[in-house]
Design a protein around this motif. Structure first.
Motif, PDB file in Angstrom:
ATOM      1  N   ALA A  14       0.852  -1.225  -0.059  1.00  0.00           N
ATOM      2  CA  ALA A  14       0.000  -0.182   0.036  1.00  0.00           C
ATOM      3  C   ALA A  14       0.776   1.227  -0.037  1.00  0.00           C
ATOM      4  O   ALA A  14       1.935   1.461   0.627  1.00  0.00           O
ATOM      5  CB  ALA A  14      -0.935  -0.075   1.158  1.00  0.00           C
ATOM      6  N   GLY A  15       0.494   2.330  -0.815  1.00  0.00           N
ATOM      7  CA  GLY A  15       1.464   3.336  -0.967  1.00  0.00           C
ATOM      8  C   GLY A  15       2.298   3.474  -1.996  1.00  0.00           C
ATOM      9  O   GLY A  15       2.887   4.357  -2.487  1.00  0.00           O
ATOM     10  N   SER A  17       3.825   2.119  -6.219  1.00  0.00           N
ATOM     11  CA  SER A  17       3.153   2.678  -7.362  1.00  0.00           C
ATOM     12  C   SER A  17       3.392   1.307  -8.389  1.00  0.00           C
ATOM     13  O   SER A  17       4.322   0.396  -8.157  1.00  0.00           O
ATOM     14  CB  SER A  17       4.147   3.744  -8.184  1.00  0.00           C
ATOM     15  OG  SER A  17       3.787   4.833  -7.277  1.00  0.00           O
ATOM     16  N   ARG A  67      -4.668   9.902  -8.279  1.00  0.00           N
ATOM     17  CA  ARG A  67      -3.924   8.769  -7.976  1.00  0.00           C
ATOM     18  C   ARG A  67      -3.295   8.023  -9.383  1.00  0.00           C
ATOM     19  O   ARG A  67      -2.028   7.748  -9.465  1.00  0.00           O
ATOM     20  CB  ARG A  67      -4.361   7.687  -7.152  1.00  0.00           C
ATOM     21  CG  ARG A  67      -4.955   8.482  -5.681  1.00  0.00           C
ATOM     22  CD  ARG A  67      -5.135   7.139  -4.745  1.00  0.00           C
ATOM     23  NE  ARG A  67      -6.294   6.369  -5.311  1.00  0.00           N
ATOM     24  CZ  ARG A  67      -6.194   5.085  -5.469  1.00  0.00           C
ATOM     25  NH1 ARG A  67      -5.082   4.338  -5.050  1.00  0.00           N
ATOM     26  NH2 ARG A  67      -7.539   4.370  -5.841  1.00  0.00           N
ATOM     27  N   ASN A  84      -0.210   5.452  -8.717  1.00  0.00           N
ATOM     28  CA  ASN A  84       0.466   5.738  -7.372  1.00  0.00           C
ATOM     29  C   ASN A  84      -0.253   5.693  -6.329  1.00  0.00           C
ATOM     30  O   ASN A  84      -1.708   5.770  -6.278  1.00  0.00           O
ATOM     31  CB  ASN A  84       0.848   7.292  -7.682  1.00  0.00           C
ATOM     32  CG  ASN A  84       1.839   7.372  -8.859  1.00  0.00           C
ATOM     33  OD1 ASN A  84       2.855   6.505  -9.319  1.00  0.00           O
ATOM     34  ND2 ASN A  84       1.913   8.641  -9.451  1.00  0.00           N
ATOM     35  N   SER A  85       0.061   5.838  -5.099  1.00  0.00           N
ATOM     36  CA  SER A  85      -0.464   5.631  -3.785  1.00  0.00           C
ATOM     37  C   SER A  85      -1.572   4.658  -3.875  1.00  0.00           C
ATOM     38  O   SER A  85      -2.752   4.636  -3.376  1.00  0.00           O
ATOM     39  CB  SER A  85      -1.564   7.104  -3.561  1.00  0.00           C
ATOM     40  OG  SER A  85      -0.452   8.067  -3.426  1.00  0.00           O
ATOM     41  N   LYS A  87      -3.627   1.506  -3.049  1.00  0.00           N
ATOM     42  CA  LYS A  87      -4.444   0.983  -2.006  1.00  0.00           C
ATOM     43  C   LYS A  87      -4.984  -0.529  -2.072  1.00  0.00           C
ATOM     44  O   LYS A  87      -5.195  -1.140  -3.116  1.00  0.00           O
ATOM     45  CB  LYS A  87      -5.865   1.807  -1.725  1.00  0.00           C
ATOM     46  CG  LYS A  87      -5.396   3.073  -1.731  1.00  0.00           C
ATOM     47  CD  LYS A  87      -6.995   3.990  -1.529  1.00  0.00           C
ATOM     48  CE  LYS A  87      -6.696   5.666  -1.539  1.00  0.00           C
ATOM     49  NZ  LYS A  87      -8.131   6.213  -1.516  1.00  0.00           N
ATOM     50  N   SER A 123      -1.515  -4.451   2.327  1.00  0.00           N
ATOM     51  CA  SER A 123      -1.758  -3.551   3.495  1.00  0.00           C
ATOM     52  C   SER A 123      -0.680  -3.620   4.425  1.00  0.00           C
ATOM     53  O   SER A 123       0.141  -4.538   4.542  1.00  0.00           O
ATOM     54  CB  SER A 123      -3.080  -3.806   4.097  1.00  0.00           C
ATOM     55  OG  SER A 123      -3.301  -5.019   4.706  1.00  0.00           O
TER      56      SER A 123
END
Length: 123
Positions: A14-15, A17, A67, A84-85, A87, A123
């Motif tokens: 998570a976070g 790219s 994103r 990007n970013s 989840k 996560s």
């Protein structure tokens, strides 16, 4: 006839790219509107992003706006989705799709589909 091949999927935290690519065969690449769709397990396929034939109009689902960035290179016959970013809820199989004419958001309106590439976000 157009054949589409996606690449660039994978497992990311998570976070992080990823950049997806969609390579197309055929000589009329610039006449197609293109879109990315995704389908998560147990869920319906959903529109992620789409780009017009010229590249001048790009639309994003609200869930990815800000994103994800979609682009196309008509000379190289490539379509990209920069993500990007990321989840965990972005986890899905991602498909690129082409249609002749204007950009639409419904998968049923698309004529050509790639085989899909798996994106998994932990996560």
């Amino acid at each position: 006839q157009v054949q589409l091949v996606e690449s660039g999927g994978g497992l990311v935290q998570a976070g992080g790219s990823l950049r997806l690519s969609c390579a197309a065969s055929g000589r009329t690449f610039s006449t197609y509107a293109m879109a990315w769709f995704r389908q998560a397990p147990g869920k319906e396929r959903e529109f992620v992003a789409g780009i017009s034939r010229s590249g001048g109009d790009i639309y994003y689902a609200d869930s990815v706006k800000g994103r994800f960035t979609m682009s196309r290179d008509n000379a190289k016959k490539l379509v990209y989705l920069q993500m990007n970013s990321l989840k965990p809820e972005d986890t899905a199989v991602y498909y690129c799709a082409f249609r002749t004419g204007i950009l639409l958001h419904h998968g049923g309106d698309y004529d050509y589909w790639g085989q899909g590439t798996q994106v998994s976000v932990s996560s």
